[in-house]
Motif scaffolding. Structure first.
Motif, short mmCIF file in Angstrom:
data_model
loop_
_atom_site.label_atom_id
_atom_site.label_comp_id
_atom_site.label_asym_id
_atom_site.label_seq_id
_atom_site.Cartn_x
_atom_site.Cartn_y
_atom_site.Cartn_z
N GLY A 159 0.83 -1.20 0.00
CA GLY A 159 0.00 0.00 0.00
C GLY A 159 0.86 1.25 0.00
N GLN A 210 1.64 5.50 4.20
CA GLN A 210 0.74 5.67 5.34
C GLN A 210 -0.02 4.38 5.64
N GLU A 211 -0.52 3.70 4.62
CA GLU A 211 -1.25 2.45 4.83
C GLU A 211 -0.34 1.37 5.41
N CYS A 212 0.88 1.28 4.87
CA CYS A 212 1.81 0.28 5.37
C CYS A 212 2.23 0.57 6.81
N HIS A 243 -0.52 -0.50 9.04
CA HIS A 243 -0.54 -1.96 9.14
C HIS A 243 0.53 -2.45 10.11
#
Length: 64
Positions: A36, A39-41, A44
């Motif tokens: 991703g 920010q998404e990673c 996560h």
């Protein structure tokens, strides 16, 4: 805003890091399966790695 995709990688000590998606991984690291934005990673990793101590330290301290 960057549209660069990253993958979450993990080593044998269960330490996590972000790595550019599609780039060759350094020795000792494996793709964890999540891809991703940065920010998404990061979100996560925050969710799946609450105890950032290396696995060997957690084992020594009986914290597993």
């Amino acid at each position: 805003m960057s549209d660069t995709l990253y993958q979450v990688v993990r080593n044998d000590e269960e330490q996590h890091a972000l790595w550019p998606a599609g780039a060759a991984l350094p020795a000792g690291w494996a793709a964890e399966g999540f891809v991703g934005t940065e920010q998404e990673c990061t979100a996560h990793v925050d969710a799946v790695w609450p105890d950032i101590r290396p696995l060997s330290m957690r084992d020594r301290l009986g914290a597993r």
